[in-house]
Motif scaffolding. Sequence first.
Motif, PDB file in Angstrom:
ATOM      1  N   PHE A 148       7.089 -17.949 -34.842  1.00 28.35           N
ATOM      2  CA  PHE A 148       6.893 -17.101 -36.015  1.00 28.35           C
ATOM      3  C   PHE A 148       7.397 -17.813 -37.274  1.00 28.35           C
ATOM      4  O   PHE A 148       6.737 -17.791 -38.326  1.00 28.35           O
ATOM      5  N   THR A 149       8.562 -18.457 -37.167  1.00 27.34           N
ATOM      6  CA  THR A 149       9.113 -19.172 -38.316  1.00 27.34           C
ATOM      7  C   THR A 149       8.247 -20.372 -38.689  1.00 27.34           C
ATOM      8  O   THR A 149       8.100 -20.706 -39.871  1.00 27.34           O
ATOM      9  N   LEU A 150       7.671 -21.033 -37.683  1.00 25.85           N
ATOM     10  CA  LEU A 150       6.761 -22.144 -37.960  1.00 25.85           C
ATOM     11  C   LEU A 150       5.542 -21.672 -38.749  1.00 25.85           C
ATOM     12  O   LEU A 150       5.108 -22.324 -39.704  1.00 25.85           O
ATOM     13  N   LEU A 151       4.975 -20.542 -38.348  1.00 26.83           N
ATOM     14  CA  LEU A 151       3.829 -19.993 -39.076  1.00 26.83           C
ATOM     15  C   LEU A 151       4.214 -19.638 -40.508  1.00 26.83           C
ATOM     16  O   LEU A 151       3.416 -19.765 -41.435  1.00 26.83           O
ATOM     17  N   GLU A 152       5.443 -19.175 -40.656  1.00 21.45           N
ATOM     18  CA  GLU A 152       5.947 -18.848 -41.989  1.00 21.45           C
ATOM     19  C   GLU A 152       6.074 -20.113 -42.827  1.00 21.45           C
ATOM     20  O   GLU A 152       5.662 -20.150 -43.994  1.00 21.45           O
ATOM     21  N   ASP A 153       6.640 -21.172 -42.251  1.00 23.30           N
ATOM     22  CA  ASP A 153       6.805 -22.441 -42.969  1.00 23.30           C
ATOM     23  C   ASP A 153       5.464 -23.086 -43.296  1.00 23.30           C
ATOM     24  O   ASP A 153       5.298 -23.697 -44.364  1.00 23.30           O
ATOM     25  N   LEU A 154       4.513 -22.990 -42.382  1.00 25.03           N
ATOM     26  CA  LEU A 154       3.196 -23.581 -42.609  1.00 25.03           C
ATOM     27  C   LEU A 154       2.454 -22.917 -43.762  1.00 25.03           C
ATOM     28  O   LEU A 154       1.552 -23.507 -44.354  1.00 25.03           O
ATOM     29  N   GLY A 155       2.825 -21.669 -44.088  1.00 22.35           N
ATOM     30  CA  GLY A 155       2.157 -20.936 -45.152  1.00 22.35           C
ATOM     31  C   GLY A 155       1.099 -19.976 -44.663  1.00 22.35           C
ATOM     32  O   GLY A 155       0.341 -19.414 -45.469  1.00 22.35           O
ATOM     33  N   TYR A 156       1.035 -19.737 -43.329  1.00 16.59           N
ATOM     34  CA  TYR A 156      -0.022 -18.857 -42.820  1.00 16.59           C
ATOM     35  C   TYR A 156       0.325 -17.375 -42.985  1.00 16.59           C
ATOM     36  O   TYR A 156      -0.561 -16.561 -43.243  1.00 16.59           O
ATOM     37  N   PRO A 287       3.958 -29.166 -44.001  1.00 13.53           N
ATOM     38  CA  PRO A 287       4.481 -29.397 -42.644  1.00 13.53           C
ATOM     39  C   PRO A 287       5.763 -28.605 -42.431  1.00 13.53           C
ATOM     40  O   PRO A 287       6.564 -28.433 -43.361  1.00 13.53           O
ATOM     41  N   PRO A 288       5.985 -28.098 -41.222  1.00 15.62           N
ATOM     42  CA  PRO A 288       7.181 -27.291 -40.956  1.00 15.62           C
ATOM     43  C   PRO A 288       8.455 -28.126 -40.980  1.00 15.62           C
ATOM     44  O   PRO A 288       8.435 -29.328 -40.669  1.00 15.62           O
ATOM     45  N   ARG A 289       9.557 -27.481 -41.347  1.00 17.35           N
ATOM     46  CA  ARG A 289      10.876 -28.118 -41.310  1.00 17.35           C
ATOM     47  C   ARG A 289      11.510 -27.749 -39.972  1.00 17.35           C
ATOM     48  O   ARG A 289      12.081 -26.667 -39.813  1.00 17.35           O
ATOM     49  N   VAL A 290      11.409 -28.648 -39.016  1.00 19.20           N
ATOM     50  CA  VAL A 290      11.727 -28.337 -37.622  1.00 19.20           C
ATOM     51  C   VAL A 290      13.180 -27.921 -37.445  1.00 19.20           C
ATOM     52  O   VAL A 290      13.477 -26.888 -36.838  1.00 19.20           O
ATOM     53  N   LEU A 291      14.116 -28.709 -37.983  1.00 18.12           N
ATOM     54  CA  LEU A 291      15.537 -28.409 -37.783  1.00 18.12           C
ATOM     55  C   LEU A 291      15.911 -27.073 -38.428  1.00 18.12           C
ATOM     56  O   LEU A 291      16.628 -26.263 -37.836  1.00 18.12           O
ATOM     57  N   GLN A 292      15.421 -26.845 -39.640  1.00 22.21           N
ATOM     58  CA  GLN A 292      15.707 -25.579 -40.310  1.00 22.21           C
ATOM     59  C   GLN A 292      15.062 -24.414 -39.563  1.00 22.21           C
ATOM     60  O   GLN A 292      15.632 -23.331 -39.455  1.00 22.21           O
ATOM     61  N   THR A 293      13.855 -24.646 -39.034  1.00 22.90           N
ATOM     62  CA  THR A 293      13.165 -23.617 -38.264  1.00 22.90           C
ATOM     63  C   THR A 293      13.969 -23.234 -37.025  1.00 22.90           C
ATOM     64  O   THR A 293      14.156 -22.051 -36.719  1.00 22.90           O
ATOM     65  N   LEU A 294      14.455 -24.234 -36.300  1.00 25.84           N
ATOM     66  CA  LEU A 294      15.235 -23.965 -35.092  1.00 25.84           C
ATOM     67  C   LEU A 294      16.524 -23.225 -35.424  1.00 25.84           C
ATOM     68  O   LEU A 294      16.909 -22.279 -34.731  1.00 25.84           O
ATOM     69  N   TYR A 295      17.174 -23.641 -36.513  1.00 25.99           N
ATOM     70  CA  TYR A 295      18.429 -22.968 -36.891  1.00 25.99           C
ATOM     71  C   TYR A 295      18.165 -21.519 -37.279  1.00 25.99           C
ATOM     72  O   TYR A 295      18.844 -20.599 -36.813  1.00 25.99           O
ATOM     73  N   THR A 296      17.168 -21.324 -38.150  1.00 28.41           N
ATOM     74  CA  THR A 296      16.876 -19.978 -38.635  1.00 28.41           C
ATOM     75  C   THR A 296      16.476 -19.050 -37.501  1.00 28.41           C
ATOM     76  O   THR A 296      16.941 -17.909 -37.410  1.00 28.41           O
ATOM     77  N   SER A 297      15.615 -19.529 -36.615  1.00 26.30           N
ATOM     78  CA  SER A 297      15.075 -18.663 -35.562  1.00 26.30           C
ATOM     79  C   SER A 297      16.063 -18.442 -34.421  1.00 26.30           C
ATOM     80  O   SER A 297      16.142 -17.343 -33.878  1.00 26.30           O
ATOM     81  N   LEU A 298      16.813 -19.477 -34.046  1.00 28.17           N
ATOM     82  CA  LEU A 298      17.704 -19.356 -32.892  1.00 28.17           C
ATOM     83  C   LEU A 298      19.068 -18.797 -33.264  1.00 28.17           C
ATOM     84  O   LEU A 298      19.620 -17.957 -32.532  1.00 28.17           O
ATOM     85  N   ILE A 299      19.620 -19.205 -34.388  1.00 26.02           N
ATOM     86  CA  ILE A 299      20.958 -18.755 -34.782  1.00 26.02           C
ATOM     87  C   ILE A 299      20.891 -17.448 -35.564  1.00 26.02           C
ATOM     88  O   ILE A 299      21.511 -16.443 -35.195  1.00 26.02           O
ATOM     89  N   ASP A 300      20.114 -17.460 -36.655  1.00 27.31           N
ATOM     90  CA  ASP A 300      20.081 -16.287 -37.528  1.00 27.31           C
ATOM     91  C   ASP A 300      19.357 -15.100 -36.913  1.00 27.31           C
ATOM     92  O   ASP A 300      19.624 -13.955 -37.283  1.00 27.31           O
ATOM     93  N   ARG A 301      18.431 -15.359 -35.993  1.00 31.13           N
ATOM     94  CA  ARG A 301      17.644 -14.243 -35.449  1.00 31.13           C
ATOM     95  C   ARG A 301      17.939 -14.007 -33.975  1.00 31.13           C
ATOM     96  O   ARG A 301      18.429 -12.954 -33.585  1.00 31.13           O
ATOM     97  N   THR A 302      17.660 -14.993 -33.140  1.00 34.69           N
ATOM     98  CA  THR A 302      17.740 -14.786 -31.688  1.00 34.69           C
ATOM     99  C   THR A 302      19.138 -14.411 -31.232  1.00 34.69           C
ATOM    100  O   THR A 302      19.340 -13.363 -30.588  1.00 34.69           O
ATOM    101  N   LEU A 303      20.127 -15.231 -31.547  1.00 35.59           N
ATOM    102  CA  LEU A 303      21.473 -15.003 -31.017  1.00 35.59           C
ATOM    103  C   LEU A 303      22.129 -13.764 -31.609  1.00 35.59           C
ATOM    104  O   LEU A 303      22.837 -13.027 -30.904  1.00 35.59           O
ATOM    105  N   ILE A 304      21.882 -13.500 -32.893  1.00 33.61           N
ATOM    106  CA  ILE A 304      22.476 -12.314 -33.512  1.00 33.61           C
ATOM    107  C   ILE A 304      21.893 -11.046 -32.905  1.00 33.61           C
ATOM    108  O   ILE A 304      22.613 -10.104 -32.553  1.00 33.61           O
ATOM    109  N   VAL A 305      20.569 -11.002 -32.757  1.00 31.59           N
ATOM    110  CA  VAL A 305      19.928  -9.820 -32.167  1.00 31.59           C
ATOM    111  C   VAL A 305      20.336  -9.669 -30.702  1.00 31.59           C
ATOM    112  O   VAL A 305      20.609  -8.557 -30.224  1.00 31.59           O
TER     113      VAL A 305
END
Length: 471
Positions: A148-156, A287-305
């Motif tokens: 989902f974050t990748l799609l967001e970064d890509l601009g879709y 192009p997606p920012r892979v490291l930022q995507t992983l941090y945002t999705s795994l730390i800020d979203r997945t682990l907190i939820v």
Amino acid sequence: MKNKDKIIAAVNNLRWEMGENFHDSLMESLYTEASEIANKSIVLQDRKSKFDLDRFIDRIVTSKIWGFPLMFLILSLVLWVTIEGSNYPSQWLSYLLLDTVHPVLKSFSADIGLVWWLDGLLIDGAYLAMAWVISVMLPPMAIFFPIFTLLEDLGYLPRVAFNLDRFFKAAGAHGKQALTMSMGFGCNAAGVVAARIIDSPRERLIAIITNNFSLCNGRWPTQILIATIFIGALVPSEIAGMAAALSVVAVALLGIVLSLLVSWFLSKSVLKGEASTFTLELPPYRPPRVLQTLYTSLIDRTLIVLWRAIVFAIPAGLVIWSISNISLNDLSLAEHFIFAVDPVAIFIGLNGVIILAYVIAIPANEIVIPTILMLTVLTTGLAELGQGTGVMFEMDSLQDTASILTAGGWTVLTGINVMLFSLIHNPCSTTIYTIYKETGSMKWTIVSAILPLVMGFFVCFVVTQLWRIFS
């Protein structure tokens, strides 16, 4: 009038300061700005030969013909990857936490002589509930949120909002609600937090209340299991899998329709108001920012939820074990509740076991099926199945699961109603808590919890009555 006078005064002051150059400077500024807008918006005849990749892609993804099919195709692909990709990690975590760690804890408890009721509360209750939530919830979120974050970064995702804007505007809601709704397919709590992107308080509240109708990852396992057992049984075995998959997609699409209908109802009643207009900037594809995507999705979203879900799931496990093992007049508290609500529940197409399972599973939808199986074994006297009173479990095969549900009185109608109720019913406690934190209002938190619950019972009642009339 005061604002108008201020503007006129400011223009006059500017004219006085610039003297004769005022008119020329003003016209030059206007023509420059118009030229910039035209260059961005209009393709001139002599520039057609220059290929613009962003424009070419936008002609497809925002097309009235191809935009929606492509959008549903991408959503279906994301959900398919999430479901298929999470199967093996979920099985591995289940083997580790349920089949390996749980027996070790039971053995350790026996070695130290822990009393039976404390052993049951801590290991069969609290630990198992936590283990179920982690094994079922973590893999789908760890896959869905990065995609989902990748799609967001890509601009879709802004293009998704662009396509759905007119539907939400017609419903009196905000076009950006399409983004919060999409986020809700991963987790409703995350979708509620995502509503911060909507500036209007009224439209933000509509997005928060209706996000529950996005089928979150905690409810996908229930949908897939019930559809496979009951919907797949209605067609030849060769197309059973396809029929089950299509029925789950139909339920997800129904959730989108309900989100629009409830948004329209709220905007015309208690949250009456005009839909705000907004300028939706379609950012360039990048192009997606892979490291930022992983941090945002795994730390800020997945682990907190996930942490919030665990915090609420542990007390649920304590309750499940307690009501199954505390008896009154030779019946457990769970059986007393089930037998009391059974007549009303059956009348609307469900049963007492289902109602109690959803009450207990308010902290986490992931434990609905294990709880239903445990309670069914408890009430039907299938002593040879399960792992003990109050111990949640799942069967190794669909046939065994279907046998238990059938022994509990389930029919195709029951399966359909459970799929619908699973979609519509009240949010989980993690989402309810998040709604309160985001709105700061107990009133709207209660509305967000009660409204879908009432709708769920009503839809099951209507479906049941129609089924009985036409069957």
